[in-house]
Structures are given as C-alpha cells and as structure tokens.
Design a protein around this motif. Structure first.
Motif, PDB file in Angstrom:
ATOM      1  N   GLN A  13       0.821  -1.220   0.000  1.00  0.00           N
ATOM      2  CA  GLN A  13       0.000   0.000   0.000  1.00  0.00           C
ATOM      3  C   GLN A  13       0.852   1.266   0.000  1.00  0.00           C
ATOM      4  O   GLN A  13       0.499   2.247  -0.651  1.00  0.00           O
ATOM      5  CB  GLN A  13      -0.933  -0.011   1.198  1.00  0.00           C
ATOM      6  N   LEU A  14       1.967   1.258   0.708  1.00  0.00           N
ATOM      7  CA  LEU A  14       2.817   2.457   0.771  1.00  0.00           C
ATOM      8  C   LEU A  14       3.440   2.787  -0.576  1.00  0.00           C
ATOM      9  O   LEU A  14       3.578   3.955  -0.927  1.00  0.00           O
ATOM     10  CB  LEU A  14       3.918   2.285   1.821  1.00  0.00           C
ATOM     11  N   LYS A  15       3.809   1.774  -1.335  1.00  0.00           N
ATOM     12  CA  LYS A  15       4.450   1.995  -2.636  1.00  0.00           C
ATOM     13  C   LYS A  15       3.467   1.965  -3.797  1.00  0.00           C
ATOM     14  O   LYS A  15       3.803   2.383  -4.898  1.00  0.00           O
ATOM     15  CB  LYS A  15       5.559   0.970  -2.852  1.00  0.00           C
ATOM     16  N   GLY A  16       2.249   1.455  -3.557  1.00  0.00           N
ATOM     17  CA  GLY A  16       1.203   1.488  -4.574  1.00  0.00           C
ATOM     18  C   GLY A  16       1.359   0.480  -5.698  1.00  0.00           C
ATOM     19  O   GLY A  16       0.916   0.732  -6.815  1.00  0.00           O
ATOM     20  N   PHE A  30       1.432  -4.955 -11.076  1.00  0.00           N
ATOM     21  CA  PHE A  30       0.470  -3.869 -11.331  1.00  0.00           C
ATOM     22  C   PHE A  30       0.752  -2.681 -10.424  1.00  0.00           C
ATOM     23  O   PHE A  30       1.375  -2.809  -9.379  1.00  0.00           O
ATOM     24  CB  PHE A  30      -0.983  -4.339 -11.124  1.00  0.00           C
ATOM     25  N   PHE A  31       0.286  -1.526 -10.859  1.00  0.00           N
ATOM     26  CA  PHE A  31       0.258  -0.314 -10.045  1.00  0.00           C
ATOM     27  C   PHE A  31      -1.184  -0.049  -9.652  1.00  0.00           C
ATOM     28  O   PHE A  31      -2.107  -0.346 -10.414  1.00  0.00           O
ATOM     29  CB  PHE A  31       0.779   0.903 -10.820  1.00  0.00           C
TER      30      PHE A  31
END
Length: 68
Positions: A13-16, A30-31
C-alpha cells in the motif's frame, strides 16, 4: 493485449504496487493507478480481470477491474 483473470497475491500500500496471480502463467505486476473502477482499497485474495502485456521487465497488468 489479452484479457485474463486472477487474484491479488501481494500488495504494498505504501508503494502502490503489487502482483496478481494469474489463472495460468507467471504472476503479473500492477500499479494501483491501473485500476479502472473506483476502488479505495486493494484486497489480497480478491478476483480481478485485467489486460495483460509483456514488458521488458516482465508481465504487467493494465485496466484492472475488481470482480468481487
């Protein structure tokens, strides 16, 4: 590009970004920005549909849609 389905296998979640375990083949990167429906959270184990492309760094998912 081809449409495939899979499940969210990992998500940071922090890096997406994260990985989708495909029904067949290698996991796909995936992003968060690649989700097309309005989602506020990515859930591990959730089933998704996506477009798959081979990129120089490996398989990548685009236009990801939550299936529930």
């Amino acid at each position: 590009m081809s449409k495939e389905t899979g499940t969210i296998h990992h998500y940071n979640q922090l890096k997406g970004f994260g990985f989708i375990r495909r029904d067949k083949g290698k996991d796909v990167f995936f992003f968060f920005a690649d989700f097309i429906n309005d989602t506020s959270d990515v859930v591990i184990g959730e089933t998704v549909e996506f477009e798959f492309r081979k990129e120089p760094k490996g398989p990548r998912a685009y236009k990801i849609k939550n299936l529930g």
